[in-house]
Design a protein around this motif. Structure first.
Motif, PDB file in Angstrom:
ATOM      1  N   SER A  17      39.760   5.452  50.329  1.00  0.00           N
ATOM      2  CA  SER A  17      40.866   5.179  49.421  1.00  0.00           C
ATOM      3  C   SER A  17      40.365   4.922  48.010  1.00  0.00           C
ATOM      4  O   SER A  17      39.245   4.441  47.802  1.00  0.00           O
ATOM      5  N   ARG A  19      42.295   3.739  44.022  1.00  0.00           N
ATOM      6  CA  ARG A  19      43.486   3.477  43.243  1.00  0.00           C
ATOM      7  C   ARG A  19      43.209   3.805  41.787  1.00  0.00           C
ATOM      8  O   ARG A  19      42.330   3.209  41.160  1.00  0.00           O
ATOM      9  N   ALA A  49      52.378  13.504  41.665  1.00  0.00           N
ATOM     10  CA  ALA A  49      53.388  12.481  41.873  1.00  0.00           C
ATOM     11  C   ALA A  49      54.019  12.126  40.547  1.00  0.00           C
ATOM     12  O   ALA A  49      53.389  12.246  39.495  1.00  0.00           O
ATOM     13  N   ILE A  51      57.138   9.294  38.710  1.00  0.00           N
ATOM     14  CA  ILE A  51      58.007   8.146  38.883  1.00  0.00           C
ATOM     15  C   ILE A  51      58.883   8.019  37.650  1.00  0.00           C
ATOM     16  O   ILE A  51      58.400   8.059  36.518  1.00  0.00           O
ATOM     17  N   THR A  57      60.595   8.189  42.943  1.00  0.00           N
ATOM     18  CA  THR A  57      59.307   8.862  43.043  1.00  0.00           C
ATOM     19  C   THR A  57      59.429  10.234  43.682  1.00  0.00           C
ATOM     20  O   THR A  57      60.330  10.489  44.490  1.00  0.00           O
ATOM     21  N   TYR A  59      56.616  13.491  45.223  1.00  0.00           N
ATOM     22  CA  TYR A  59      55.249  13.810  45.590  1.00  0.00           C
ATOM     23  C   TYR A  59      55.145  15.271  45.990  1.00  0.00           C
ATOM     24  O   TYR A  59      56.069  15.826  46.581  1.00  0.00           O
ATOM     25  N   LYS A  64      52.101  13.619  50.532  1.00  0.00           N
ATOM     26  CA  LYS A  64      53.131  12.737  51.056  1.00  0.00           C
ATOM     27  C   LYS A  64      52.603  11.938  52.244  1.00  0.00           C
ATOM     28  O   LYS A  64      51.958  12.474  53.136  1.00  0.00           O
ATOM     29  N   ARG A  66      50.322   9.763  52.051  1.00  0.00           N
ATOM     30  CA  ARG A  66      48.970   9.306  51.750  1.00  0.00           C
ATOM     31  C   ARG A  66      48.864   8.663  50.366  1.00  0.00           C
ATOM     32  O   ARG A  66      48.099   7.720  50.177  1.00  0.00           O
ATOM     33  N   THR A  68      50.687   6.944  46.842  1.00  0.00           N
ATOM     34  CA  THR A  68      51.830   6.183  46.370  1.00  0.00           C
ATOM     35  C   THR A  68      51.711   5.974  44.872  1.00  0.00           C
ATOM     36  O   THR A  68      50.704   5.443  44.398  1.00  0.00           O
ATOM     37  N   SER A  70      53.257   4.123  41.508  1.00  0.00           N
ATOM     38  CA  SER A  70      54.043   2.958  41.142  1.00  0.00           C
ATOM     39  C   SER A  70      53.853   2.682  39.660  1.00  0.00           C
ATOM     40  O   SER A  70      52.928   3.200  39.028  1.00  0.00           O
ATOM     41  N   GLN A  81      47.922   5.046  44.166  1.00  0.00           N
ATOM     42  CA  GLN A  81      47.156   4.612  45.322  1.00  0.00           C
ATOM     43  C   GLN A  81      46.937   5.818  46.225  1.00  0.00           C
ATOM     44  O   GLN A  81      47.894   6.449  46.665  1.00  0.00           O
TER      45      GLN A  81
END
Length: 120
Positions: A17, A19, A49, A51, A57, A59, A64, A66, A68, A70, A81
């Motif tokens: 992962s 961010r 992605a 927003i 939101t 994607y 999708k 996986r 996110t 924000s 993320q």
């Protein structure tokens, strides 16, 4: 005017992962649609992605579930993320701020890009 500065990229193993963060300057940040794009070598830049100002939101299908996106308008920051990363996620990721066309001028800003490499 909006200035965008990205951070958080790096090398990660498959399944890992990261961010990404995009810090924006400008008094009208909260009025912009924010997006993350990516571009791999030899590939077209695609929207990963987005927003909206009210938090809606979107994607691309491949991320999708996986990724996110924000935003924190109080901090003038948008995040991506990224979980369960795959080698095909390897790309330069760019933050974008789209303020639309106002007064005959297109308000469209880009960050410098941050490299994400997914490899074992």
């Amino acid at each position: 005017q909006v200035q965008l500065v990205e951070s958080g990229g790096g090398l990660v193993q498959p399944g890992g992962s990261l961010r990404l963060s995009c810090a924006a300057s400008g008094s009208i940040f909260s009025t912009y649609v924010m997006g993350w794009y990516r571009q791999a070598p030899g590939k077209q830049r695609i929207l990963v992605a987005s927003i909206t100002t009210d938090g809606t939101t979107t994607y691309v299908d491949s991320v999708k579930g996986r990724f996110t996106i924000s935003r924190d308008n109080a901090k003038n920051t948008v995040y991506l993320q990224m979980n369960s990363l795959k080698p095909e996620d390897t790309a330069v990721y760019y933050c974008n701020a789209d303020g639309g066309v106002r007064g005959g001028y297109k308000y469209d800003y880009w960050g410098q890009g941050t490299q994400v490499t997914v490899s074992s």
